[in-house]
Design a protein around this motif. Structure first.
Motif, short mmCIF file in Angstrom:
data_model
loop_
_atom_site.label_atom_id
_atom_site.label_comp_id
_atom_site.label_asym_id
_atom_site.label_seq_id
_atom_site.Cartn_x
_atom_site.Cartn_y
_atom_site.Cartn_z
N GLY A 152 -0.05 -3.15 3.69
CA GLY A 152 -0.91 -3.77 2.68
C GLY A 152 -0.90 -5.28 2.68
O GLY A 152 -1.62 -5.90 1.89
N ARG A 200 -5.78 -3.37 5.93
CA ARG A 200 -4.64 -3.76 5.10
C ARG A 200 -3.37 -3.98 5.93
O ARG A 200 -2.41 -4.53 5.43
CB ARG A 200 -4.36 -2.68 4.05
CG ARG A 200 -5.47 -2.52 3.03
CD ARG A 200 -5.05 -1.51 1.97
NE ARG A 200 -6.03 -1.41 0.89
CZ ARG A 200 -7.04 -0.57 0.87
NH1 ARG A 200 -7.26 0.24 1.91
NH2 ARG A 200 -7.87 -0.53 -0.16
N SER A 259 0.84 -1.20 0.00
CA SER A 259 0.00 0.00 0.00
C SER A 259 0.88 1.26 0.00
O SER A 259 0.38 2.36 -0.16
CB SER A 259 -0.95 -0.01 1.20
OG SER A 259 -0.23 -0.19 2.39
N GLU A 288 -5.72 -4.23 -5.80
CA GLU A 288 -5.86 -4.71 -4.42
C GLU A 288 -5.71 -6.22 -4.42
O GLU A 288 -5.98 -6.87 -5.45
CB GLU A 288 -7.26 -4.32 -3.89
CG GLU A 288 -7.54 -4.64 -2.44
CD GLU A 288 -6.50 -4.05 -1.48
OE1 GLU A 288 -5.70 -4.84 -0.95
OE2 GLU A 288 -6.48 -2.81 -1.28
#
Ligand SMILES: [Zn+2]
Length: 313
Positions: A151, A147, A70, A104
């Motif tokens: 992430g 996340r 992320s 994602e």
């Protein structure tokens, strides 16, 4: 407004034109090239342009089977699609289609879909599990997709259930390179491995007479016909799944666990066993607060979630 959701799988990429409420207007499938990045990207661009010919697409979401940073938006690792490693896919695609693109982890996208448009609508604390070739998972905590710091969070499938001393081979080898991951037990691949182990002890099972490769579907069919080994595979898998649910419930005090995937579509032996094991192992007060339900959006959850993440970017 229309959003394009892409769900990239190890063999097939699915694409769907999704409206503001998560409804699919149109969808297509193409094969996924796994080890040729230029070919992978050009196929994806062709697919996107095909949709853009008939409908203006406002944003694009891509669900990827792998860990996406992320911070850098790079895909750090994708065991089933090696050409995506260290690639900023959203930038590569956005540069060519001139529409905002987000990417994602695919199971995180699935979790988001169930949260905004599926079984978890109105819920603030939930987990989404998807049992296919592997075990994907995503978490919604406090009404947001969780996340973690960079992430990579929410990977229940790669929590370790059995660990030996360094160098010994306790626990099955996982696609991630580790041993004893939950995914090696609770997945279609895990069920086939469990069946193979049980078959060594049971010469009478009808699974010995399967022509070719054993699959979770064939195990299910044999279980329905009353084959002991096949039923045992479902009980063992269901028990591990239930223990994993109990761990999630005790750790996170969830309101809901949504379970999807091809394996779950096969009858209620697995969900029932899982629920019983979860009830047995979780705190009673915490278990009472949590519903374990089947996915509403499977097999399209990844596609819808990617589109909804593009909507809410
Ligand atoms: Zn693993």
């Amino acid at each position: 407004m229309h959003y394009l959701g892409l769900d990239i799988g190890g063999t097939t990429t699915k694409a769907g034109l999704v409206d503001d409420t998560g409804g699919i207007r149109e969808s297509r499938k193409v094969p996924t090239p796994i080890d040729d990045l230029p070919l992978f990207v050009s196929r994806l661009i062709d697919l996107i342009c095909d949709f853009q010919k008939t409908t203006p697409v406002d944003a694009i979401g891509i669900g990827v089977p792998g860990l996406r940073s992320s911070r850098t938006h790079n895909i750090e690792t994708s065991p089933n699609i090696p050409c995506l490693e260290n690639v900023n896919l959203e930038k590569l695609v956005a540069d060519q289609v001139h529409v905002p693109v987000v990417s994602e982890n695919d199971a995180n996208a699935g979790a988001y879909a169930e949260f905004v448009a599926g079984a978890g609508k109105g819920v603030r604390h939930m987990a989404y599990l998807t049992l296919g070739t592997g075990l994907g998972s995503g978490l919604i905590l406090n009404g947001h997709l969780y996340r973690g710091a960079s992430g990579y969070g929410g990977e229940l499938g790669h929590t370790i259930t059995r660990a030996g001393a360094p160098g010994d081979d306790t626990g099955r080898l996982c696609g991630c390179g580790s041993r004893g991951c939950l995914e090696t037990l609770v997945s279609a691949t895990g069920m086939v491995a469990t069946a193979a182990e049980l078959l060594r002890e049971d010469p009478d099972s009808e699974l010995h007479r399967v022509d070719g490769q054993l699959t979770s579907e064939l195990i299910y069919d044999a279980a329905v016909r009353g084959d002991f080994v096949a039923q045992q595979v479902f009980r063992i898998t269901g028990r591990y799944l239930g223990v994993a649910c109990a761990n999630l419930i005790n750790l996170l005090n969830l309101e809901m666990i949504v379970i999807g995937g091809g394996v779950m579509a096969s009858g209620d032996l697995l969900p029932k066993t899982a629920e019983n094991a979860a009830r047995l192992h979780a705190f009673a007060c915490s278990y009472r607060e949590c519903r374990i339900v089947q996915s509403k959006l499977w097999p399209d959850a990844g596609m819808i979630g990617a589109a909804m993440l593009a909507r809410d970017r």
